[in-house]
Write a protein that holds these residues in place. Sequence first.
Motif, PDB file in Angstrom:
ATOM      1  N   MET A  45       0.810  -1.222   0.000  1.00  0.00           N
ATOM      2  CA  MET A  45       0.000   0.000   0.000  1.00  0.00           C
ATOM      3  C   MET A  45       0.843   1.273   0.000  1.00  0.00           C
ATOM      4  O   MET A  45       0.500   2.263   0.626  1.00  0.00           O
ATOM      5  CB  MET A  45      -0.992  -0.018   1.165  1.00  0.00           C
ATOM      6  N   GLY A  46       1.995   1.238  -0.690  1.00  0.00           N
ATOM      7  CA  GLY A  46       2.830   2.424  -0.810  1.00  0.00           C
ATOM      8  C   GLY A  46       3.778   2.675   0.346  1.00  0.00           C
ATOM      9  O   GLY A  46       4.376   3.748   0.428  1.00  0.00           O
ATOM     10  N   TRP A  47       3.943   1.691   1.234  1.00  0.00           N
ATOM     11  CA  TRP A  47       4.805   1.868   2.404  1.00  0.00           C
ATOM     12  C   TRP A  47       5.714   0.668   2.609  1.00  0.00           C
ATOM     13  O   TRP A  47       5.289  -0.478   2.452  1.00  0.00           O
ATOM     14  CB  TRP A  47       3.969   2.039   3.676  1.00  0.00           C
ATOM     15  N   GLU A  48       6.942   0.934   3.003  1.00  0.00           N
ATOM     16  CA  GLU A  48       7.840  -0.065   3.571  1.00  0.00           C
ATOM     17  C   GLU A  48       7.775   0.137   5.072  1.00  0.00           C
ATOM     18  O   GLU A  48       7.793   1.275   5.558  1.00  0.00           O
ATOM     19  CB  GLU A  48       9.262   0.150   3.061  1.00  0.00           C
ATOM     20  N   HIS A  49       7.675  -0.955   5.830  1.00  0.00           N
ATOM     21  CA  HIS A  49       7.425  -0.834   7.265  1.00  0.00           C
ATOM     22  C   HIS A  49       8.071  -1.982   8.017  1.00  0.00           C
ATOM     23  O   HIS A  49       8.059  -3.120   7.554  1.00  0.00           O
ATOM     24  CB  HIS A  49       5.908  -0.857   7.504  1.00  0.00           C
ATOM     25  N   VAL A  50       8.656  -1.678   9.153  1.00  0.00           N
ATOM     26  CA  VAL A  50       9.050  -2.710  10.107  1.00  0.00           C
ATOM     27  C   VAL A  50       8.564  -2.310  11.494  1.00  0.00           C
ATOM     28  O   VAL A  50       8.621  -1.142  11.878  1.00  0.00           O
ATOM     29  CB  VAL A  50      10.580  -2.997  10.139  1.00  0.00           C
ATOM     30  N   SER A  51       8.048  -3.282  12.221  1.00  0.00           N
ATOM     31  CA  SER A  51       7.769  -3.104  13.643  1.00  0.00           C
ATOM     32  C   SER A  51       8.853  -3.884  14.377  1.00  0.00           C
ATOM     33  O   SER A  51       9.240  -4.975  13.953  1.00  0.00           O
ATOM     34  CB  SER A  51       6.376  -3.598  14.017  1.00  0.00           C
ATOM     35  N   VAL A  52       9.342  -3.303  15.461  1.00  0.00           N
ATOM     36  CA  VAL A  52      10.473  -3.867  16.202  1.00  0.00           C
ATOM     37  C   VAL A  52      10.073  -3.954  17.669  1.00  0.00           C
ATOM     38  O   VAL A  52       9.733  -2.934  18.277  1.00  0.00           O
ATOM     39  CB  VAL A  52      11.728  -2.971  16.054  1.00  0.00           C
ATOM     40  N   PRO A  59      12.880  -0.947  22.218  1.00  0.00           N
ATOM     41  CA  PRO A  59      14.219  -0.858  21.646  1.00  0.00           C
ATOM     42  C   PRO A  59      14.808   0.543  21.844  1.00  0.00           C
ATOM     43  O   PRO A  59      14.077   1.542  21.854  1.00  0.00           O
ATOM     44  CB  PRO A  59      13.995  -1.130  20.156  1.00  0.00           C
ATOM     45  N   THR A  60      16.114   0.617  21.982  1.00  0.00           N
ATOM     46  CA  THR A  60      16.810   1.896  22.118  1.00  0.00           C
ATOM     47  C   THR A  60      17.030   2.521  20.736  1.00  0.00           C
ATOM     48  O   THR A  60      16.853   1.864  19.699  1.00  0.00           O
ATOM     49  CB  THR A  60      18.191   1.708  22.774  1.00  0.00           C
ATOM     50  N   TRP A  61      17.470   3.784  20.725  1.00  0.00           N
ATOM     51  CA  TRP A  61      17.822   4.459  19.479  1.00  0.00           C
ATOM     52  C   TRP A  61      18.873   3.655  18.710  1.00  0.00           C
ATOM     53  O   TRP A  61      18.751   3.418  17.514  1.00  0.00           O
ATOM     54  CB  TRP A  61      18.343   5.873  19.782  1.00  0.00           C
ATOM     55  N   MET A  64      17.373   0.584  17.179  1.00  0.00           N
ATOM     56  CA  MET A  64      16.547   0.909  16.010  1.00  0.00           C
ATOM     57  C   MET A  64      17.437   1.252  14.816  1.00  0.00           C
ATOM     58  O   MET A  64      17.116   0.902  13.672  1.00  0.00           O
ATOM     59  CB  MET A  64      15.584   2.053  16.324  1.00  0.00           C
ATOM     60  N   CYS A  65      18.563   1.913  15.058  1.00  0.00           N
ATOM     61  CA  CYS A  65      19.517   2.186  13.973  1.00  0.00           C
ATOM     62  C   CYS A  65      20.069   0.889  13.399  1.00  0.00           C
ATOM     63  O   CYS A  65      20.212   0.751  12.175  1.00  0.00           O
ATOM     64  CB  CYS A  65      20.658   3.074  14.464  1.00  0.00           C
ATOM     65  N   PHE A  66      20.352  -0.069  14.258  1.00  0.00           N
ATOM     66  CA  PHE A  66      20.842  -1.369  13.806  1.00  0.00           C
ATOM     67  C   PHE A  66      19.790  -2.070  12.942  1.00  0.00           C
ATOM     68  O   PHE A  66      20.093  -2.571  11.850  1.00  0.00           O
ATOM     69  CB  PHE A  66      21.224  -2.238  15.012  1.00  0.00           C
ATOM     70  N   ILE A  67      18.551  -2.101  13.397  1.00  0.00           N
ATOM     71  CA  ILE A  67      17.477  -2.738  12.631  1.00  0.00           C
ATOM     72  C   ILE A  67      17.290  -2.012  11.302  1.00  0.00           C
ATOM     73  O   ILE A  67      17.169  -2.643  10.249  1.00  0.00           O
ATOM     74  CB  ILE A  67      16.162  -2.777  13.430  1.00  0.00           C
ATOM     75  N   LYS A  68      17.316  -0.688  11.325  1.00  0.00           N
ATOM     76  CA  LYS A  68      17.199   0.085  10.080  1.00  0.00           C
ATOM     77  C   LYS A  68      18.277  -0.339   9.100  1.00  0.00           C
ATOM     78  O   LYS A  68      18.022  -0.531   7.916  1.00  0.00           O
ATOM     79  CB  LYS A  68      17.289   1.585  10.381  1.00  0.00           C
ATOM     80  N   SER A  69      19.496  -0.541   9.585  1.00  0.00           N
ATOM     81  CA  SER A  69      20.607  -0.903   8.698  1.00  0.00           C
ATOM     82  C   SER A  69      20.444  -2.304   8.102  1.00  0.00           C
ATOM     83  O   SER A  69      21.029  -2.597   7.060  1.00  0.00           O
ATOM     84  CB  SER A  69      21.943  -0.803   9.441  1.00  0.00           C
ATOM     85  N   LEU A  70      19.659  -3.163   8.730  1.00  0.00           N
ATOM     86  CA  LEU A  70      19.412  -4.489   8.186  1.00  0.00           C
ATOM     87  C   LEU A  70      18.394  -4.473   7.045  1.00  0.00           C
ATOM     88  O   LEU A  70      18.434  -5.323   6.160  1.00  0.00           O
ATOM     89  CB  LEU A  70      18.896  -5.436   9.280  1.00  0.00           C
ATOM     90  N   PHE A  71      17.451  -3.529   7.087  1.00  0.00           N
ATOM     91  CA  PHE A  71      16.346  -3.508   6.138  1.00  0.00           C
ATOM     92  C   PHE A  71      16.478  -2.435   5.056  1.00  0.00           C
ATOM     93  O   PHE A  71      15.862  -2.550   4.005  1.00  0.00           O
ATOM     94  CB  PHE A  71      15.017  -3.337   6.880  1.00  0.00           C
ATOM     95  N   TRP A  72      17.255  -1.386   5.335  1.00  0.00           N
ATOM     96  CA  TRP A  72      17.438  -0.289   4.378  1.00  0.00           C
ATOM     97  C   TRP A  72      18.919   0.062   4.284  1.00  0.00           C
ATOM     98  O   TRP A  72      19.711  -0.244   5.171  1.00  0.00           O
ATOM     99  CB  TRP A  72      16.677   0.959   4.816  1.00  0.00           C
ATOM    100  N   GLY A  73      19.270   0.799   3.252  1.00  0.00           N
ATOM    101  CA  GLY A  73      20.632   1.262   3.080  1.00  0.00           C
ATOM    102  C   GLY A  73      20.931   2.480   3.936  1.00  0.00           C
ATOM    103  O   GLY A  73      20.026   3.152   4.440  1.00  0.00           O
ATOM    104  N   GLU A  74      22.214   2.802   4.069  1.00  0.00           N
ATOM    105  CA  GLU A  74      22.614   3.930   4.921  1.00  0.00           C
ATOM    106  C   GLU A  74      22.155   5.273   4.369  1.00  0.00           C
ATOM    107  O   GLU A  74      22.036   6.241   5.113  1.00  0.00           O
ATOM    108  CB  GLU A  74      24.118   3.924   5.168  1.00  0.00           C
ATOM    109  N   ASP A  75      21.869   5.356   3.081  1.00  0.00           N
ATOM    110  CA  ASP A  75      21.391   6.610   2.495  1.00  0.00           C
ATOM    111  C   ASP A  75      19.863   6.707   2.448  1.00  0.00           C
ATOM    112  O   ASP A  75      19.323   7.710   1.990  1.00  0.00           O
ATOM    113  CB  ASP A  75      21.958   6.791   1.082  1.00  0.00           C
TER     114      ASP A  75
END
Length: 120
Positions: A45-52, A59-61, A64-75
């Motif tokens: 539906m037009g969104w990429e989403h992860v719940s953690v 989860p700490t900041w 969440m940065c670690f999880i973000k790096s697993l699912f998306w690129g650094e840019d």
Amino acid sequence: MSFIVPEKFRIKSGPLASNESYGNNGAFWVKTKKCVFTVIASDQMGWEHVSVSLPTRCPTWEEMCFIKSLFWGEDDCVIQYHPPKSDYVNNHPFCLHLWKPTEQTLPTPPSFMVGKAGAA
């Protein structure tokens, strides 16, 4: 880079089971030295989403940065919404969400409005 799930963490049996045929949709147990995150991912539906989530705390900041790096690129820019209270949904007391729209670029403030670059 676009949204990519870390297949090595995909839950492949039990009630949260999925396999590679589900694409970027499914549940994942991301194991680290300190804990195991339950992550549910989707790209619909037009969104990429992860719940953690964790069982006993949010989860700490850094986590969440670690999880973000697993699912998306650094840019890639992803966001955590703080909606109006009237729109709150809380199905798990220790769950946070990351979102990225697929059909538009997220606006971001100039970095100088956040702080001085390179300052610790």
